[in-house]
Design an enzyme around this catalytic site. Structure first.
Site: not given
Ligand code: FBP
Length: 333
Positions: A64, A70, A93-94, A114, A116-117, A278
């Site tokens: 990503d 992040d 995650e990082e 994670d 930063l989700d 996650e």
């Molecule tokens: P991150 O931890 O990199 O943010 O990825 C997870 C995530 O962002 C979830 O929070 C979210 O539900 C999903 O991925 C969104 O993915 P997409 O843009 O493919 O729908």
């Protein structure tokens, strides 16, 4: 004045009086997570003012594009748990590898996070979160810690998340119920607002990236067709709610019922979301609240994990919707 309010720290101390596995080290780890939640809540709100929006031009271990937030939130996590004692290793995650933080006598836990989700939301002021899962660890060096974590010789004993939304909330469980706290920024305290959260058995919301609809199996397309039929007698159609942040969508299902799912698609043969930091922490929380988490064909937490950044097909939320999703996937309908 909140004189009688239950703060997060006091809640942990009260839990420690009655829960054997709530050791002094685990209590201090959780309190430190509360502290990290306060720092990140303040700094995320200030990010536009501090030039912390946008990309850094690097990618993380799962490919990503990394946002500045992040990297910043990961640095705060590493700093906050380095040399504080209870955390032997950090999986993030990082970070490519498990990072050893301490091999001291107190270092009894692995923290999977994670930091930063919902990264795609950082620059548009939409909800984001921090997810954490805590494992009691065994092992005296990097290789042993990683091997024991991956070969289930470690048990997840606590988990939770911080949601940076209209207000900042911290939700956690230590295996004895799920509790939600709201940050009172003036007091600088997380105060208990949701005691013993119970996830409704059935909901009215579904959260998924329908932009991927045509890449999903016909079973999943049939599941969506079922949810979107107009039939008030069965409280259908469901309403779509997809914020771009798993934590925010999960929080809705936890409190009001509903289902979030991220199945395999053309770009993510095994789903997008990562098991250790996650899926597994939220699965631990939802099961404690009477809900369910699955890969679509098996209980999520029964999945065998071989890689730190392993992905998993994921469905989570109310028992009825998760069971129905599994039924559609296993041809049971
Ligand atoms: P991150 O931890 O990199 O943010 O990825 C997870 C995530 O962002 C979830 O929070 C979210 O539900 C999903 O991925 C969104 O993915 P997409 O843009 O493919 O729908």
């Amino acid at each position: 004045m909140h004189t009688k309010a239950m703060t997060f720290s006091r809640h942990i101390l009260e839990e420690a009086k009655v829960q054997q596995d709530m050791t002094a080290e685990l209590s201090s780890l959780l309190m430190q997570m509360g502290y990290v939640g306060k720092i990140l809540s303040r700094e995320i709100a200030r990010a536009p003012l501090k030039g912390r929006l946008g990309l850094v031009g690097e990618t993380n271990p799962t490919g990503d594009a990394q946002k500045k937030l992040d990297v910043y939130t990961n640095d705060i996590m590493v700093e906050a748990f380095s040399e504080t004692g209870p955390v032997a290793g950090l999986v993030s995650e990082e970070l490519e590898e498990l990072k050893i933080l301490s091999l001291g006598r107190e270092a009894k836990y692995i923290l999977c996070t994670d930091p930063l989700d919902g990264s795609s939301n950082t620059d548009i002021n939409a909800p984001i979160g921090t997810i954490f899962g805590i494992y009691r660890c065994s092992g005296n060096n990097h290789r042993e810690l990683e091997q024991n974590l991956l070969n289930e010789r470690m048990k997840q004993i606590a988990a939770g998340y911080v949601l940076y939304g209209a207000s900042t909330m911290l939700v956690y469980t230590c295996g004895h119920g799920v509790y939600g706290f709201t940050l009172d920024c003036d007091l600088g305290e997380f105060l208990l607002v949701h005691e013993n959260i119970s996830c409704p058995a059935r909901g009215h919301y579904c959260s998924a990236n329908l932009g991927r609809y045509h890449e999903w199996s016909s079973d999943i397309q049939n599941f969506i067709a079922h949810l979107t039929v107009h039939d008030p007698s069965t409280r259908r159609p469901y309403s779509l709610r997809y914020t771009g942040a798993l934590v925010a969508d999960f929080h809705r299902s936890l409190l009001e019922g509903g289902v979030y799912f991220y199945p395999p698609d053309a770009d993510h043969k095994n789903g997008k979301l990562r098991f250790l930091y996650e899926c597994a922490p939220l699965a631990f929380v939802v099961e404690q609240a009477g809900g369910c988490a699955s890969t679509g064909t098996q209980r999520l937490l029964d999945l065998k994990v071989e890689l730190l950044h392993q992905r998993a097909p994921f469905v989570i939320g109310s028992t009825e919707e998760v069971a129905l999703y599994e039924k559609f996937l296993t041809g049971g309908t």
